[in-house]
Design an enzyme around this catalytic site. Structure first.
Site, mmCIF file in Angstrom:
data_model
loop_
_atom_site.group_PDB
_atom_site.id
_atom_site.type_symbol
_atom_site.label_atom_id
_atom_site.label_comp_id
_atom_site.label_asym_id
_atom_site.label_seq_id
_atom_site.Cartn_x
_atom_site.Cartn_y
_atom_site.Cartn_z
ATOM 1 N N GLU A 79 -43.303 -54.251 -59.911
ATOM 2 C CA GLU A 79 -43.673 -53.354 -58.820
ATOM 3 C C GLU A 79 -43.004 -53.711 -57.494
ATOM 4 O O GLU A 79 -42.516 -52.814 -56.799
ATOM 5 C CB GLU A 79 -45.202 -53.291 -58.673
ATOM 6 C CG GLU A 79 -45.897 -52.502 -59.768
ATOM 7 C CD GLU A 79 -46.094 -53.283 -61.045
ATOM 8 O OE1 GLU A 79 -45.828 -54.512 -61.022
ATOM 9 O OE2 GLU A 79 -46.485 -52.704 -62.064
ATOM 10 N N HIS A 148 -57.792 -51.955 -62.577
ATOM 11 C CA HIS A 148 -57.139 -50.651 -62.738
ATOM 12 C C HIS A 148 -57.850 -49.544 -61.945
ATOM 13 O O HIS A 148 -57.515 -48.380 -62.093
ATOM 14 C CB HIS A 148 -57.134 -50.209 -64.203
ATOM 15 C CG HIS A 148 -56.074 -50.834 -65.051
ATOM 16 N ND1 HIS A 148 -56.020 -52.168 -65.310
ATOM 17 C CD2 HIS A 148 -55.029 -50.287 -65.720
ATOM 18 C CE1 HIS A 148 -54.996 -52.431 -66.114
ATOM 19 N NE2 HIS A 148 -54.378 -51.306 -66.382
#
Lengths: 343, 374
Positions: A79, A148
């Site tokens: 990321e 998440h």
């Protein structure tokens, strides 16, 4: 108007903008042949990349990489690297869209987002702009647990140099994503996973964009203002229905753009109803709803007949067990309880 | 690049001289048989949970270790009880297979009990994570097991920190981290191993190269064939093991562990294997659509149970009739029955599942507990 899901509206916005502008491209994890973990990028690979002749030819194979990757780029799991690469591309004039598998993973890239993408324009005295969109699912889905389920929009709305939007309907998703892609600043575009399958009428006009900084009245009312964004708009609408049974006529304001924030629409609503409850999924403490509440309390003090109420997520890492998870996500009963509490 | 290049990396540091005795040569017949039995146990754990989920008795996502059991069993078998491990989502059996050598039913062994692991899977209060997070996100400090994480490679720096602390204490424990090949692209993979190399920390980074990082094939993740060559950049040994051969994994990991325990620092062991099914069970039916079918079939064709069985036959440790007793190899979860596994393996899992099903779920009002240590 065409009826479609929120997921399809996000996809359509990307297709229209990629068709319109060759500089727009998308990169992220598993977005190509895999179509994205929430299937948002379904069909983009086929549309924008030549079908590679043999996908599993041994490297080195520049011709294959070219076919795989030019406008729909499957990245390694990295990321910070993705955002860093996209920032560099944006600085040179491309318009990258970064898909985060979940906004929770964008935490890994905070340094690149906050220290680089958001600050470069300011640090270079306006010489360099970063037309970058970072989009993906933010908020709780169903038992995806602590790592998440983050609602990140409040974090990003804290950062000068970023624009942050959280649309609640398919039409807003399409119009605002198109605006995001055309914007010359880095934009955080958050999509609540609970909205992906929601259907609604979406404008067919390829030139229609929904500019940032303009809130939407989702339902008119005169007794109390429920102020929300993203999926919490639906929760507020459901709460408004329950309140109607009690003879309370609630107005629902869809904030949809956090930064810039349309305080005018919010204040006008509060000046009409004299009561406000802010509803947001993020952790209640320090979430963006606290900022909205503070502004109303200060700027509409004389118009208020009751303290500003707040409904937010429980301040715990999102638990996995469904029974615990449901305790953490605001629902219409929580809104109802807060409306009654402020009186 | 070929496998030879990667092996050469290891040879250069004199960690795997072919004339040397291999670690496996020191194993007894009983230990060979125990390794074999543990392959069945790892496979059956996976099979049983898939079946439990199909029956609707289980929620959550299963990240199958099917076809990759040799990596887990071979890596864990030679560790000392006090060594640390850091598994990831596909390594669920590792949580209860650590230190299994000290006795499957030994309450003092340095691994989780099958009951604890099943309670975690079933999201019950009896789990080490007290149902606060999902299947693989468990750790147990007193058993020297570092929790798994969603942020892949995110626990390698944690592992390096553990090894650093142990070194400061004058210890000689080794920390073994498990990672997919996809994780090696993360920045923290580099940051952590670099740190470990600088400080000569006993961190063994196992790369389970199963060819697919979720939906992304290896050639989109790394330009070379051998992920072990990542070791070159840190000046540390990079071993390559046949991840389908539990004895080869054992050999290479034991060499890496010995290297670390002797104070020489970290190493990388790439275990070449293949992800037999989807990324998670939610991905199962779609697997063939983004993966070439012939590649999938070829990848499934070297079942680690079959390969180990062949070795045992060649060594004369089992007879032909014993070899046909249990036949789990080459079968999907749905194709197997309990008769394909040794009865003690089936009984072991049954104990865990029964415990989990009977355990209470957490009370709704306890959700705010344990946010802080009070």
């Amino acid at each position: 108007m065409t009826n479609m899901t929120y997921r399809e509206a996000v996809r359509l916005a990307m297709i229209e903008e990629m068709d319109r502008d060759q500089n727009v491209f998308i990169m992220g994890e598993d977005i190509g042949k895999y179509k994205g973990t929430f299937r948002v990028t379904d069909g983009l690979f086929e549309r924008y990349c030549q079908e590679p002749r043999d996908w599993l030819v041994e490297p080195p194979h520049p011709e294959i990489l070219d076919g795989v990757g030019r406008r729909v780029i499957d990245t390694p799991i990295t990321e910070p690297g993705i955002v860093g690469m996209a920032t560099g591309a944006a600085m040179t004039g491309l318009r990258p869209i970064v898909e985060m598998m979940t906004m929770s993973f964008s935490i890994l890239a905070l340094d690149q987002i906050i220290n680089h993408a958001a600050k470069i324009h300011y640090m270079t005295g306006g010489q360099i702009s970063v037309p970058l969109v970072i989009r993906g699912p933010g908020g709780a889905a169903n038992q995806l647990s602590a790592q998440h389920s983050h609602s990140m929009e409040g974090w990003y709305a804290h950062v000068p140099g970023l624009k942050v939007v959280a649309p609640a309907t398919p039409n807003c998703a399409k119009g605002m994503l198109k605006a995001a892609i055309r914007d010359d600043n880095p934009v955080i575009f958050t999509e609540n996973p609970g909205l992906y399958s929601m259907k609604g009428d979406v404008s067919d006009n390829v030139d229609e964009i929904i500019p940032f900084g303009k809130a939407r009245i989702a339902k008119e009312g005169k007794d109390i203002s429920l102020i929300a964004y993203s999926r919490m708009v639906n929760v507020s609408l459901a709460a408004a229905e329950l309140l109607a049974a009690d003879g309370i006529d609630a107005e629902v304001v869809d904030v949809r753009s956090l930064l810039p924030l349309d305080t005018e629409t919010i204040y006008n609503s509060v000046r009409k109803t004299h009561r406000a409850v802010v509803v947001y999924e993020d952790w209640k403490s320090g979430g963006f709803g606290a900022e909205i509440a503070a502004r109303i309390a200060q700027d509409c003090f004389d118009d208020l007949d009751a303290p500003v109420g707040r409904v937010g997520g429980l301040n715990v890492p999102m638990p996995y067990a469904r029974v615990l998870e449901l305790q953490c996500i605001p629902n219409e009963q929580d809104v109802l309880a807060e409306v009654r509490k402020i009186g | 690049m070929t496998a030879k290049n990667g092996s050469a990396t290891a040879t250069r540091v004199k960690a795997s001289d072919p004339t040397d005795q291999l670690p496996r040569d020191l194993l007894s017949r009983e230990e060979y048989l125990e390794l074999f039995r543990q392959l069945y146990l790892a496979r059956y754990f996976d099979v049983r949970l898939i079946k439990e989920k199909k029956k609707g008795r289980l929620t959550g996502t299963l990240y199958s270790s099917h076809n990759q059991e040799a990596v887990l069993v071979g890596s864990l078998f030679g560790l000392r009880p006090n060594d640390w491990i850091s598994p990831i989502h596909r390594d669920m059996p590792a949580f209860f297979m650590k230190d299994l050598r000290s006795g499957w039913d030994n309450p003092d062994r340095m691994g989780m009990s099958i009951e604890e692991v099943c309670a975690q899977v079933w999201c019950k209060v009896g789990s080490p994570g007290r149902a606060r997070d999902n299947w693989s996100h468990i750790g147990k400090k007193d058993k020297h097991i570092i929790h798994s994480t969603s942020m892949l490679a995110g626990t390698i720096p944690v592992a390096a920190g553990v090894a650093y602390a142990d070194k400061l204490d004058g210890g000689d424990t080794v920390v073994v981290t498990f990672n997919g090949e996809g994780s090696t692209a993360q920045g923290v993979f580099h940051e952590a191993i670099n740190f470990a190399a600088v400080h000569k920390l006993a961190v063994v980074t196992i790369i389970e190269n199963n060819q697919w990082a979720y939906g992304t094939p290896t050639h989109l993740g790394y330009p070379l064939e051998d992920y072990a060559r990542r070791a070159d950049g840190y000046g540390i040994p990079g071993f390559i093991a046949d991840g389908q051969d539990v004895f080869d994994v054992y050999d290479k990991v034991m060499q890496a562990v010995a290297w670390g325990r002797s104070g020489k620092g970290p190493s990388i062991v790439e275990c070449k294997t293949f992800r037999a099914y989807g990324h998670g069970d939610h991905d199962d039916d779609r697997a063939a659509k983004y993966r070439p079918q012939d590649e999938v079939e070829q990848g499934r064709s070297r079942d680690p149970i079959a390969i180990a069985k062949k070795v045992l036959l060649e060594k004369g440790y089992i007879t032909e009739s014993e070899a046909t007793l249990y036949q789990a190899e080459g079968k999907s979860a749905g194709q197997t029955t309990d008769e394909d596994f040794p009865p003690e393996v089936v009984a072991y899992l049954k104990r865990g599942v029964d415990y989990a099903l009977k355990s209470p779920a957490p009370a709704a009002e306890e959700g705010e507990r344990w946010v802080f240590r009070v």
